[in-house]
Design an enzyme around this catalytic site. Structure first.
Site, PDB file in Angstrom:
ATOM      1  N   HIS A   1    -134.897 115.775  20.906  1.00 58.04           N
ATOM      2  CA  HIS A   1    -134.625 116.910  20.043  1.00 58.04           C
ATOM      3  C   HIS A   1    -133.437 117.711  20.557  1.00 58.04           C
ATOM      4  O   HIS A   1    -132.977 117.548  21.696  1.00 58.04           O
ATOM      5  CB  HIS A   1    -135.868 117.791  19.928  1.00 58.04           C
ATOM      6  CG  HIS A   1    -136.953 117.181  19.089  1.00 58.04           C
ATOM      7  ND1 HIS A   1    -138.098 117.846  18.727  1.00 58.04           N
ATOM      8  CD2 HIS A   1    -137.055 115.944  18.524  1.00 58.04           C
ATOM      9  CE1 HIS A   1    -138.861 117.064  17.988  1.00 58.04           C
ATOM     10  NE2 HIS A   1    -138.246 115.895  17.851  1.00 58.04           N
TER      11      HIS A   1
ATOM     12  N   GLU B   1    -133.039 120.821  21.512  1.00 63.11           N
ATOM     13  CA  GLU B   1    -133.220 121.649  22.705  1.00 63.11           C
ATOM     14  C   GLU B   1    -133.134 120.813  23.980  1.00 63.11           C
ATOM     15  O   GLU B   1    -132.549 121.241  24.980  1.00 63.11           O
ATOM     16  CB  GLU B   1    -134.583 122.360  22.652  1.00 63.11           C
ATOM     17  CG  GLU B   1    -134.763 123.265  21.445  1.00 63.11           C
ATOM     18  CD  GLU B   1    -135.458 122.577  20.289  1.00 63.11           C
ATOM     19  OE1 GLU B   1    -136.357 123.198  19.694  1.00 63.11           O
ATOM     20  OE2 GLU B   1    -135.110 121.404  19.982  1.00 63.11           O
TER      21      GLU B   1
ATOM     22  N   ARG C   1    -125.313 111.578  -1.160  1.00 60.81           N
ATOM     23  CA  ARG C   1    -126.281 110.483  -1.258  1.00 60.81           C
ATOM     24  C   ARG C   1    -126.865 110.152   0.119  1.00 60.81           C
ATOM     25  O   ARG C   1    -128.064 109.918   0.266  1.00 60.81           O
ATOM     26  CB  ARG C   1    -125.615 109.232  -1.836  1.00 60.81           C
ATOM     27  CG  ARG C   1    -125.267 109.299  -3.304  1.00 60.81           C
ATOM     28  CD  ARG C   1    -124.595 108.007  -3.756  1.00 60.81           C
ATOM     29  NE  ARG C   1    -124.216 108.043  -5.166  1.00 60.81           N
ATOM     30  CZ  ARG C   1    -123.584 107.069  -5.794  1.00 60.81           C
ATOM     31  NH1 ARG C   1    -123.252 105.956  -5.128  1.00 60.81           N
ATOM     32  NH2 ARG C   1    -123.271 107.182  -7.074  1.00 60.81           N
TER      33      ARG C   1
ATOM     34  N   TRP D   1    -112.862 107.745 -14.751  1.00 66.12           N
ATOM     35  CA  TRP D   1    -113.413 108.651 -13.736  1.00 66.12           C
ATOM     36  C   TRP D   1    -112.995 110.069 -14.124  1.00 66.12           C
ATOM     37  O   TRP D   1    -111.816 110.309 -14.352  1.00 66.12           O
ATOM     38  CB  TRP D   1    -112.892 108.305 -12.348  1.00 66.12           C
ATOM     39  CG  TRP D   1    -113.337 106.985 -11.834  1.00 66.12           C
ATOM     40  CD1 TRP D   1    -112.656 105.809 -11.828  1.00 66.12           C
ATOM     41  CD2 TRP D   1    -114.606 106.718 -11.231  1.00 66.12           C
ATOM     42  NE1 TRP D   1    -113.398 104.829 -11.245  1.00 66.12           N
ATOM     43  CE2 TRP D   1    -114.609 105.354 -10.868  1.00 66.12           C
ATOM     44  CE3 TRP D   1    -115.735 107.476 -10.936  1.00 66.12           C
ATOM     45  CZ2 TRP D   1    -115.689 104.737 -10.246  1.00 66.12           C
ATOM     46  CZ3 TRP D   1    -116.801 106.869 -10.316  1.00 66.12           C
ATOM     47  CH2 TRP D   1    -116.780 105.525  -9.980  1.00 66.12           C
TER      48      TRP D   1
ATOM     49  N   LEU E   1    -125.291 103.032  -7.085  1.00 60.11           N
ATOM     50  CA  LEU E   1    -126.002 104.162  -6.464  1.00 60.11           C
ATOM     51  C   LEU E   1    -126.244 103.966  -4.974  1.00 60.11           C
ATOM     52  O   LEU E   1    -127.285 104.353  -4.448  1.00 60.11           O
ATOM     53  CB  LEU E   1    -127.334 104.429  -7.194  1.00 60.11           C
ATOM     54  CG  LEU E   1    -127.239 104.675  -8.700  1.00 60.11           C
ATOM     55  CD1 LEU E   1    -128.621 104.932  -9.287  1.00 60.11           C
ATOM     56  CD2 LEU E   1    -126.308 105.834  -9.018  1.00 60.11           C
TER      57      LEU E   1
END
Length: 352
Positions: free
Chosen positions: A44, A46, A177, A163, A197
């Site tokens: 983590h 910390e 995404r 586009w 996608l």
């Protein structure tokens, strides 16, 4: 704390289902250690910051974007590590909504360490909005992204939409995404644009986002990119009492078909399956349904410079009509220029 938030964001797309967290160790007004949660299962923030600080952590102040954990999970409790390092003070941006992991603040105070809570809290909560949202709502945190022309259209009079915005904007969308559990579109968008996608123009996320197609009759073509790659990237079709033959054909390709009686039921089911954040990229009917039912948490508009004129498909053509004096006023969170486009992020009126 703002530096800690910058560090936290470096874990974008790598820490889910855990939140992004950053930490900074300061002694005598000088930063002596920094760290962030680099990847799910790794140390983590910390712990990384304390390692960097070494013996200089004793008597220091630690700034951390989320309450230090007090339980044993993938890693030992961070609160205990802070106590062992003999830090003098811990400044926390936001409490951990996960009661299993929470309790670090109390543990620190019991050890005689001064704790300050709520510094730059709104920014910390915004960074990990889907994480916080998951503890109060079953459905995913929904970001609706729309690419529109200067006159607010999603497509020209012939139905074409590629586009509307430039390459720079598309790179930002791919980054969005990468930080989402799933990317959703309506079947109309699939039939018109044949999207994949996937994340291509951004660093690869630890887990590729699932693709979700809102498709009442399960019309997703078997030859579509989404159907053909369903065994490579999880693909879900949300339908409503779809024909059995279509369901069987899609399932044979590895597509998961979710039969839901309403949009809300479907979204709750996605939440139950582990989708905490859903990036919806169109089209107009799906956008109208989500906005009309108040289930959009953030609205991101990428506006290009072209004018499509008469007959173009308006981005909000399917949002229920509202009188001027009663129309909801969305709050602007961010606005910036991206190449020749403008990106604006809005929060709904209910998000105070």
């Amino acid at each position: 704390m703002r530096r800690a938030l910058e560090l936290a964001r470096m874990g974008w797309g790598q820490t889910a289902p855990n939140p992004m967290v950053g930490a900074v160790v300061v002694r005598d007004g000088v930063i002596v250690g920094e760290g962030y949660h680099t990847r799910f299962g790794a140390a983590h923030a910390e712990i990384e910051a304390l390692r960097a600080a070494g013996e200089r952590a004793e008597g220091a102040t630690v700034y951390v974007t989320l309450e230090p954990c007090a339980h044993v999970g993938k890693t030992p409790p961070c609160a205990n590590a802070l106590v062992a390092a003999r830090v003098a003070r811990v400044v926390v941006a936001a409490r951990d909504p996960n009661r299993t992991a929470a309790g670090g603040i109390e543990l620190l105070r019991e050890a005689g360490i001064a704790v300050t809570l709520g510094v730059v809290e709104s920014d910390a909560r915004e960074l990990n909005a889907p994480f916080f949202h998951s503890f109060v709502e079953k459905r995913p945190w929904i970001t609706l992204k729309l690419a529109v022309s200067l006159d607010g259209a999603l497509a020209d009079a012939t139905g074409r939409s590629r586009w509307i915005t430039g390459e720079e904007s598309r790179r930002v969308v791919h980054e969005m995404r990468a930080g989402s559990d799933a990317v959703g579109v309506g079947i109309g968008t699939v039939l018109a644009d044949e999207p994949s996608l996937t994340v291509r123009d951004a660093p690869a996320p630890r887990v590729a986002p699932s693709r979700v197609v809102f498709d009442r009759a399960a019309r997703l073509p078997a030859r579509s990119v989404l159907a053909r790659t369903a065994r490579e990237v999880p693909t879900i079709v949300v339908a409503e009492s779809p024909p059995a033959a279509r369901v069987a054909a899609l399932q044979a390709l590895g597509v998961r078909v979710m039969d839901a009686t309403s949009l809300r039921v479907a979204l709750d089911a996605l939440g139950d399956s582990g989708v905490r954040s859903l990036l919806v990229e169109g089209g107009a009917r799906l956008a109208g349904a989500l906005l009309g039912t108040g289930m959009v948490d953030r609205l991101v508009i990428f506006q290009g410079s072209a004018i499509f004129g008469a007959g173009a498909l308006g981005a909000f053509a399917f949002v229920p009509p509202t009188e001027v004096e009663r129309a909801p006023r969305w709050r602007t969170l961010e606005r910036r220029e991206i190449g020749t486009d403008t990106m604006t992020v809005y929060a709904p009126p209910s998000d105070a």
